[in-house]
Design a protein around this motif. Structure first.
Motif, mmCIF file in Angstrom:
data_model
loop_
_atom_site.group_PDB
_atom_site.id
_atom_site.type_symbol
_atom_site.label_atom_id
_atom_site.label_comp_id
_atom_site.label_asym_id
_atom_site.label_seq_id
_atom_site.Cartn_x
_atom_site.Cartn_y
_atom_site.Cartn_z
ATOM 1 N N ALA A 180 49.291 70.684 41.542
ATOM 2 C CA ALA A 180 48.651 69.419 41.168
ATOM 3 C C ALA A 180 49.281 68.257 41.925
ATOM 4 O O ALA A 180 48.576 67.353 42.389
ATOM 5 N N GLY A 181 50.592 68.270 42.063
ATOM 6 C CA GLY A 181 51.255 67.204 42.804
ATOM 7 C C GLY A 181 50.923 67.212 44.282
ATOM 8 O O GLY A 181 50.857 66.174 44.926
ATOM 9 N N LYS A 182 50.689 68.402 44.809
ATOM 10 C CA LYS A 182 50.410 68.527 46.239
ATOM 11 C C LYS A 182 48.976 68.134 46.598
ATOM 12 O O LYS A 182 48.743 67.493 47.613
ATOM 13 N N TYR A 183 48.016 68.506 45.761
ATOM 14 C CA TYR A 183 46.617 68.338 46.133
ATOM 15 C C TYR A 183 45.858 67.255 45.378
ATOM 16 O O TYR A 183 44.716 66.984 45.701
ATOM 17 N N SER A 184 46.448 66.628 44.386
ATOM 18 C CA SER A 184 45.700 65.625 43.624
ATOM 19 C C SER A 184 45.860 64.243 44.239
ATOM 20 O O SER A 184 46.752 64.002 45.051
ATOM 21 N N ASN A 185 44.989 63.336 43.822
ATOM 22 C CA ASN A 185 45.108 61.943 44.232
ATOM 23 C C ASN A 185 46.337 61.338 43.583
ATOM 24 O O ASN A 185 46.770 61.762 42.515
ATOM 25 N N LYS A 186 46.894 60.328 44.209
ATOM 26 C CA LYS A 186 48.134 59.730 43.714
ATOM 27 C C LYS A 186 47.941 59.048 42.359
ATOM 28 O O LYS A 186 48.835 59.032 41.541
ATOM 29 N N ASP A 187 46.773 58.444 42.120
ATOM 30 C CA ASP A 187 46.573 57.702 40.886
ATOM 31 C C ASP A 187 46.027 58.558 39.739
ATOM 32 O O ASP A 187 45.911 58.090 38.620
ATOM 33 N N GLU A 188 45.709 59.804 39.994
ATOM 34 C CA GLU A 188 45.196 60.683 38.947
ATOM 35 C C GLU A 188 46.349 61.376 38.244
ATOM 36 O O GLU A 188 47.326 61.768 38.859
ATOM 37 N N ASP A 189 46.213 61.526 36.944
ATOM 38 C CA ASP A 189 47.246 62.240 36.207
ATOM 39 C C ASP A 189 46.629 63.438 35.493
ATOM 40 O O ASP A 189 45.422 63.598 35.446
ATOM 41 N N MET A 190 47.492 64.265 34.929
ATOM 42 C CA MET A 190 47.049 65.513 34.324
ATOM 43 C C MET A 190 47.713 65.613 32.958
ATOM 44 O O MET A 190 48.874 65.247 32.786
ATOM 45 N N LYS A 191 46.966 66.110 31.988
ATOM 46 C CA LYS A 191 47.476 66.221 30.629
ATOM 47 C C LYS A 191 47.636 67.693 30.273
ATOM 48 O O LYS A 191 46.742 68.492 30.516
ATOM 49 N N ARG A 192 48.795 68.039 29.689
ATOM 50 C CA ARG A 192 49.044 69.425 29.289
ATOM 51 C C ARG A 192 49.209 69.473 27.776
ATOM 52 O O ARG A 192 49.977 68.708 27.200
ATOM 53 N N THR A 193 48.500 70.419 27.147
ATOM 54 C CA THR A 193 48.596 70.614 25.706
ATOM 55 C C THR A 193 48.999 72.055 25.448
ATOM 56 O O THR A 193 48.307 72.975 25.880
#
Length: 129
Positions: free
Chosen positions: A61-74
């Motif tokens: 996710a850190g390598k391929y995502s946009n810088k301003d997008e975040d990810m939520k883990r549950t």
């Protein structure tokens, strides 16, 4: 002197701008919510080291995502599942394919559900012992 508020315009990279310019259906115009893609891992307790799975997803996710997008883990320990919520559907699919290849010795079964308008994915990966 008077206090002035500084307004900083928020900009997004060209990829996101092009996606925002797509034509929307009538249903999407009525429901303006942002569609998110979900990547769910079930029967995570089968894995010897669950931290390998979490670090793999985080690194991809850190390598391929946009810088301003975040990810939520549950993490749900009762149902033995982990759910990731992300805005980029192609990133979600790419991470799912990488996980299936990396943990193939646990015989993962992948199910992909997407709507007819192909806006988001619901991907479920179930690990078998």
């Amino acid at each position: 002197m008077t206090n002035k508020e500084q307004v900083i315009a928020q900009t997004r990279d060209k990829k996101s701008v092009n996606e925002a310019g797509k034509k929307r259906t009538k249903k999407q115009k009525e429901n303006r919510g942002v569609e998110a893609s979900f990547l769910a891992f079930e029967k995570v307790s089968v894995l010897e080291n669950q931290d390998e799975l979490f670090s793999l997803v985080k690194n991809l996710a850190g390598k391929y995502s946009n810088k301003d997008e975040d990810m939520k883990r549950t993490v749900n320990k009762k149902s033995d599942s982990v759910v990731y919520e992300m805005m980029e559907k192609n990133l979600c699919l790419s991470i799912a394919r990488h996980v299936v290849k990396a943990f193939k010795h646990h015989h993962p079964k992948m199910e992909i559900h997407n709507p007819e308008d192909n806006i988001f994915y619901r991907i479920t990966i179930r690990f078998e012992g």
